[in-house]
Design a protein around this motif. Structure first.
Motif, PDB file in Angstrom:
ATOM      1  N   SER A   1      -4.205  19.735   4.827  1.00  0.00           N
ATOM      2  CA  SER A   1      -4.520  18.736   3.790  1.00  0.00           C
ATOM      3  C   SER A   1      -4.973  17.409   4.403  1.00  0.00           C
ATOM      4  O   SER A   1      -5.704  16.657   3.762  1.00  0.00           O
ATOM      5  CB  SER A   1      -3.295  18.518   2.911  1.00  0.00           C
ATOM      6  N   ALA A   2      -4.573  17.109   5.631  1.00  0.00           N
ATOM      7  CA  ALA A   2      -4.932  15.816   6.219  1.00  0.00           C
ATOM      8  C   ALA A   2      -6.110  15.919   7.190  1.00  0.00           C
ATOM      9  O   ALA A   2      -6.470  14.943   7.837  1.00  0.00           O
ATOM     10  CB  ALA A   2      -3.721  15.211   6.943  1.00  0.00           C
ATOM     11  N   VAL A   3      -6.679  17.094   7.291  1.00  0.00           N
ATOM     12  CA  VAL A   3      -7.768  17.289   8.264  1.00  0.00           C
ATOM     13  C   VAL A   3      -9.107  16.907   7.648  1.00  0.00           C
ATOM     14  O   VAL A   3      -9.474  17.423   6.591  1.00  0.00           O
ATOM     15  CB  VAL A   3      -7.809  18.751   8.762  1.00  0.00           C
ATOM     16  N   GLN A   4      -9.830  16.017   8.331  1.00  0.00           N
ATOM     17  CA  GLN A   4     -11.133  15.577   7.865  1.00  0.00           C
ATOM     18  C   GLN A   4     -12.188  15.828   8.914  1.00  0.00           C
ATOM     19  O   GLN A   4     -11.899  15.870  10.093  1.00  0.00           O
ATOM     20  CB  GLN A   4     -11.093  14.077   7.544  1.00  0.00           C
TER      21      GLN A   4
ATOM     22  N   GLY B   1       4.891   8.138   7.063  1.00  0.00           N
ATOM     23  CA  GLY B   1       4.146   9.183   6.380  1.00  0.00           C
ATOM     24  C   GLY B   1       4.804  10.539   6.579  1.00  0.00           C
ATOM     25  O   GLY B   1       5.564  10.747   7.535  1.00  0.00           O
ATOM     26  N   SER B   2       4.474  11.454   5.697  1.00  0.00           N
ATOM     27  CA  SER B   2       5.180  12.744   5.674  1.00  0.00           C
ATOM     28  C   SER B   2       4.964  13.551   6.956  1.00  0.00           C
ATOM     29  O   SER B   2       5.805  14.372   7.323  1.00  0.00           O
ATOM     30  CB  SER B   2       4.720  13.552   4.459  1.00  0.00           C
ATOM     31  N   ALA B   3       3.844  13.320   7.662  1.00  0.00           N
ATOM     32  CA  ALA B   3       3.551  14.115   8.859  1.00  0.00           C
ATOM     33  C   ALA B   3       3.905  13.381  10.148  1.00  0.00           C
ATOM     34  O   ALA B   3       3.655  13.891  11.242  1.00  0.00           O
ATOM     35  CB  ALA B   3       2.078  14.511   8.855  1.00  0.00           C
ATOM     36  N   VAL B   4       4.489  12.200  10.007  1.00  0.00           N
ATOM     37  CA  VAL B   4       4.773  11.395  11.203  1.00  0.00           C
ATOM     38  C   VAL B   4       6.124  11.778  11.797  1.00  0.00           C
ATOM     39  O   VAL B   4       7.137  11.774  11.100  1.00  0.00           O
ATOM     40  CB  VAL B   4       4.750   9.882  10.881  1.00  0.00           C
ATOM     41  N   GLN B   5       6.106  12.115  13.077  1.00  0.00           N
ATOM     42  CA  GLN B   5       7.335  12.497  13.769  1.00  0.00           C
ATOM     43  C   GLN B   5       7.563  11.608  14.972  1.00  0.00           C
ATOM     44  O   GLN B   5       6.627  11.061  15.535  1.00  0.00           O
ATOM     45  CB  GLN B   5       7.231  13.942  14.233  1.00  0.00           C
TER      46      GLN B   5
ATOM     47  N   PRO C   1       0.813  -1.233   0.000  1.00  0.00           N
ATOM     48  CA  PRO C   1       0.000   0.000   0.000  1.00  0.00           C
ATOM     49  C   PRO C   1       0.845   1.282   0.000  1.00  0.00           C
ATOM     50  O   PRO C   1       1.990   1.293   0.451  1.00  0.00           O
ATOM     51  CB  PRO C   1      -0.796  -0.115   1.293  1.00  0.00           C
ATOM     52  N   ASP C   2       0.224   2.330  -0.504  1.00  0.00           N
ATOM     53  CA  ASP C   2       0.834   3.667  -0.449  1.00  0.00           C
ATOM     54  C   ASP C   2       0.746   4.200   0.976  1.00  0.00           C
ATOM     55  O   ASP C   2      -0.165   3.850   1.731  1.00  0.00           O
ATOM     56  CB  ASP C   2       0.062   4.621  -1.367  1.00  0.00           C
ATOM     57  N   VAL C   3       1.670   5.074   1.318  1.00  0.00           N
ATOM     58  CA  VAL C   3       1.762   5.584   2.679  1.00  0.00           C
ATOM     59  C   VAL C   3       1.231   7.013   2.727  1.00  0.00           C
ATOM     60  O   VAL C   3       1.825   7.920   2.152  1.00  0.00           O
ATOM     61  CB  VAL C   3       3.225   5.535   3.174  1.00  0.00           C
ATOM     62  N   GLY C   4       0.093   7.198   3.420  1.00  0.00           N
ATOM     63  CA  GLY C   4      -0.465   8.542   3.581  1.00  0.00           C
ATOM     64  C   GLY C   4       0.303   9.333   4.636  1.00  0.00           C
ATOM     65  O   GLY C   4       1.151   8.780   5.335  1.00  0.00           O
ATOM     66  N   PRO C   5      -0.015  10.619   4.771  1.00  0.00           N
ATOM     67  CA  PRO C   5       0.806  11.480   5.635  1.00  0.00           C
ATOM     68  C   PRO C   5       0.847  11.030   7.101  1.00  0.00           C
ATOM     69  O   PRO C   5       1.852  11.244   7.780  1.00  0.00           O
ATOM     70  CB  PRO C   5       0.144  12.862   5.504  1.00  0.00           C
TER      71      PRO C   5
ATOM     72  N   MET D   1       1.423   7.876  14.848  1.00  0.00           N
ATOM     73  CA  MET D   1       1.962   8.474  16.077  1.00  0.00           C
ATOM     74  C   MET D   1       1.220   8.027  17.317  1.00  0.00           C
ATOM     75  O   MET D   1       1.762   8.038  18.415  1.00  0.00           O
ATOM     76  CB  MET D   1       1.980   9.995  15.976  1.00  0.00           C
ATOM     77  N   ALA D   2      -0.029   7.636  17.154  1.00  0.00           N
ATOM     78  CA  ALA D   2      -0.810   7.169  18.304  1.00  0.00           C
ATOM     79  C   ALA D   2      -0.676   5.674  18.534  1.00  0.00           C
ATOM     80  O   ALA D   2      -1.003   5.186  19.614  1.00  0.00           O
ATOM     81  CB  ALA D   2      -2.284   7.524  18.116  1.00  0.00           C
ATOM     82  N   ASN D   3      -0.182   4.980  17.521  1.00  0.00           N
ATOM     83  CA  ASN D   3      -0.282   3.521  17.578  1.00  0.00           C
ATOM     84  C   ASN D   3       1.032   2.757  17.585  1.00  0.00           C
ATOM     85  O   ASN D   3       1.086   1.642  18.108  1.00  0.00           O
ATOM     86  CB  ASN D   3      -1.162   3.039  16.421  1.00  0.00           C
ATOM     87  N   LEU D   4       2.078   3.322  17.026  1.00  0.00           N
ATOM     88  CA  LEU D   4       3.333   2.578  16.935  1.00  0.00           C
ATOM     89  C   LEU D   4       4.096   2.632  18.258  1.00  0.00           C
ATOM     90  O   LEU D   4       4.412   3.710  18.762  1.00  0.00           O
ATOM     91  CB  LEU D   4       4.232   3.169  15.855  1.00  0.00           C
TER      92      LEU D   4
END
Lengths: 357, 357, 357, 357
Positions: free
Chosen positions: C72-75, A71-75, A23-27, A139-142
């Protein structure tokens, strides 16, 4: 588009190994390369068509692996890190999550609560019986695996141990409590271990399979009742001098175990229910004291999120509990159909299997 | 031996006013001269033979009166003092009492817990529908009535208000909760008032009797659903935008209200059950989310003891809640058979009756 | 690059209105156009240099506004929606957040807890006294304003009401409790309202400013003690027949109020502390019963997150509490320096000001 | 009038063995013939005049014995039964007792709460360092010793174990918590054992006496910090990767340990204080995060009552915890002055002494 192998639900009775795109990796996601996973009783419900999921879905919700891509927003993580994620993935931001009820995580609306909404892997999104899994809200799960712990040491954390322990926690077990645990499958065994860990001083486990009864003692039971040899309600009342138990944990999902748990409960006690039921339940009037017994009945799905995982891995790292003996059989991912067959039919004393891609 | 009048259970269908000796006062007892008492729905169960008690027992468990005589070991009170006692008499010293579960108070053994053991008046000892009542363990149970409060102001404290409020308390209502209360008899009305008192911001009451529906609004309901006009489950889901309620209170003791309460519960919510059931209950699989909804079902008998009574009378004294409107009819003790007839048959919009010897 | 006006901390003693670029919107952020905001006592600490923040930071943490732009990631939201966000912004995914301690939200590491880490606006990121504010982790923090509520009706929700109510909640106030609230500034007034909302039956407020004492009664106090006329400890002990209070709420942040709160506490009681202290505290041995009084002292920063905001706005919408009277003065953003002057010096009976860009 | 030997407080510095009449038995009392008792650190405070008691009072509050005579109103026991009673005697019927706060048991008035009112033995009534002790409210306090347990096995239950465990319980320790215990005297050691029993996975004990440090490991500590070798705050922060502990238990009663406990607390954590302080305490502003850290500080005297004792003896009977190693020295009652000398001066590695009449 690169491909991976995955155990896919085709139709009731058929879970097959097939290929799927990685799968592709979302932000907010992380792609995790699975190093070990396992099969759960719930997966067998899916296999048998007793719990419906979409055709083509990858099954499995118990991941141990390595971060392949963030993902791009994962820190706060790095690729190559060894991690687990809970069977329950919390968004962290739903109304349910903000009330600490991560398992019932719903969409981001004013009123977002969704029954079992936190159970995503192998239920509403592709699961872990595959070479790779996409973890949402990374970020909440790993949760990073502490150094020195093997895959098999932490393999029970995502579901079995989290659910089993929650049976003790939802029962609010106190030091000195007397606790009965009905059924000693993997979750019941972890409930027994959890009751021990929280300070129960009399733990009575109920089962009939010799290997499970022996394992129950190993996990902390003081007494083990073989329900084929004695009526467990009678036996538990005898063991408690007629008083009953403070907390009864149901770990199978049947009327018989639910009712037994209710019947052995002292007035004011708590029935902590973990089982997945498949039919209506009956509450007998007398067992319920006509609704006047100050009883509590509480169900718990499975606590998730990285903090939960951190704590469970700390239990393992501290040596307080060792769940390795629950892993009785090992398979390659290529052999997953064979693994399902053995696990679903409880052949050869199987408790849990380890699957390695 | 001096005599007194008392309402006595003779056989199913017959509670009659008769004479009995005024009881002797043991060292821990207090003899209370009743100035006002009332009839409870439970007494009607007794009258109808649905709940068995000994023949010859004085019925009633809601006393307001004056201390006539104190036992030799009783300290901290004086004769002539106006008092109430809870419907539930705690010993203060049983294992259940020492776990704060006074309603399940049992004998003084190693394992003393007894289902409903705290309900003594009109159940296991002579009750309050009489000129005098003997209060056991007086120091734990007698609560002085604050100056300025009338008998009718505190008449609901011993049972109706304590039980009704406990529906809100056992639901652990938080500021901002949405709560549904099924059935608006006296206990349901007090549950509605209790929910309001604890900070619920949306309270939905269910009934069909116009006077009770109107009283529900007066006690704090924001919405009142007439179950003869609309399916209450559908209506509550609509009122909550499909989310369901945080806490559902059952205040009747029927499958229909129990099931309705479960069906409107959000995942993670609590069903607080107050009703006295008279048959087995069914938990529908779908309403229970197969046991995976993080639900809590809690039953509560009735909190007792003098501290509970003190707090409830403070609620009345503070003006936060006024239960006087619940007393719709008044009788002399001599008219008790007539009072039972009216109350049991819910004639003339009766909610609660005041009985004065 | 478009500019906006913002109240900026320059150096101790100087907060000035200046221009800043309107911030860019990251994938998890929302840009909110402020329609109303306010000044908090904490902002005055910043102004005076008592609490250090970075030079150039925009001050303020109480936003009411309209979504201008979503990341962009806010839903689950739409641009143009009216929203508030709590003074405390939770990430939703830190270890603290996953333990429901959103105010101490820390970075995404194995051990992420950070003292006051959830307080970001006007502390570690640009705040709300500006034409626009960037809300981080928008999905966890943005709460839509229910239709029909004005800006001023919800203006206290982000901080004052959330913090004040938490004083009652952290005190675990029960039905029938006696509660003292030391200091009746905006937060103390909301603590008084919160105590009332949770079922306290005797609420004693302490202050000396006539307008605040009057407002205390309006928010639910049963007694108001003027500490310039009587020793509040003596007076509260008198009002409670020498027993003391179940819960004492400190809402100023001084030794005197902290110590008073401790001295009026019954054994077994809870001191719920809301104040921001600026020096070491002393616990007098006698007031503390030498550490043997079963006392609890609990501090609370300010609960945040969209679910908290939803609940507080429901309190307003239900009419249970009305905080509009706390807004005593109104200014345009252009007048913010004047607003600070009036608020910091408590001129003209100011309680809270409304600032509109 | 028959006489008995008793250790009597004469004046500061002097506790002597003398003769006293064997007390009369009131209707609610039980006379217990002491078979084993012990000396507590609190008794040393009394000896030194740091805690005032009446001249002529018999000291001691930790009884193991045999029922010699039961009061006329006492039911559920038989003479000759082996029993213990908690150091704290609850009446069962005070307002405090009815709120589960037995240690603050007060007289039977409308507002009965009394600081430390439950501590009666060797404080407000004659104590246990004697041949006989009169146990008030026997039905609430006498707990039969399970068959097979020796006096020394249950000798710590009345105080040391009840208090020590309460340190863990008041900290509300959860599975996976990290806990620090400051000071490893008998109570600190039991706090360590209690933390282990409740599921803490990292337990850090602080002391400097080698025998106590070794015993700390035996009772369940994972790390032991010698405060003479390293700053315990620095060391604990290092051991927790800078995060601090979830729960810090203070078990000495000094500013240094109190402050250390506060400094190692993570935001949102709980300081559970067991020590008896002898001077004012200081809360440093920085350690307290200016009152914004969501901290809880909770003090606990000692839970009592027969249900507590039953639970603690069940812990012993189950083998979960063994407190026998804490009894390092044994004396006859005739040697009690020598025992005080050794215990008060901590000679010869003494932890606890057993005194047998």
């Amino acid at each position: 588009m690169p491909k991976m192998k995955a155990a896919i639900f085709v139709e009731p009775g058929r879970i097959v190994l097939d290929e799927k795109p990685i799968p592709d990796v979302g932000p907010l996601d992380a792609l995790v390369r699975i190093t070990t996973t396992t099969i759960c009783g719930t997966d067998v419900h899916i296999l048998k068509g007793e719990y419906p999921v979409a055709h083509g879905l990858t099954i499995g919700h118990e991941p141990v692996g390595v971060i392949e891509k963030l993902g791009s927003a994962v820190q706060g993580y790095r690729e190559g890190q060894r991690v687990i994620a809970g069977a329950i993935c919390t968004s962290g931001h739903s109304h349910a999550a903000l009330c600490s009820c991560h398992a019932q995580d719903g969409p981001g609306t004013r009123h977002g609560w969704k029954g079992m909404g936190g159970w995503k892997f192998g239920n509403t999104i592709d699961g872990t019986q595959a070479e790779y899994v996409l973890v949402p809200d990374a970020m909440a799960n790993l949760a990073p695996v502490p150094e020195g712990l093997t895959d098999e040491q932490v393999l029970m954390c995502p579901d079995i141990m989290s659910t089993g322990f929650s049976g003790a926690e939802s029962g609010a077990i106190c030091i000195g409590d007397t606790v009965a645990v009905f059924a000693q499958g993997p979750i019941g065994l972890c409930a027994t271990a959890g009751a021990r860990l929280m300070g129960a001083t009399t733990i009575i486990a109920v089962d009939s399979v010799p290997a499970r009864m022996e394992m129950a003692r190993r996990m902390g039971a003081d007494h083990v009742v073989d329900f084929t040899q004695a009526n467990p309600v009678t036996e538990i009342m005898r063991l408690t001098d007629g008083r009953g138990v403070d907390v009864a944990i149901e770990a199978l999902g049947r009327q018989q175990t639910f009712e037994g748990a209710l019947r052995v409960l002292r007035p004011g006690g708590t029935l902590s229910s973990l089982g997945v039921y498949s039919s209506d339940l009956k509450i007998p009037l007398d067992a319920f004291l006509a609704g006047l017994g100050d009883h509590t009945i509480r169900t718990t799905l499975c606590p998730g999120g990285k903090e939960r995982m951190r704590r469970l891995m700390d239990v393992i790292a501290s040596g307080r509990v060792d769940t390795r003996p629950l892993v009785t059989h090992r398979f390659k991912l290529d052999q997953i159909e064979e693994a399902y067959d053995q696990f679903a039919n409880q052949r050869d004393g199987v408790l849990k299997v380890a699957i390695t891609p």
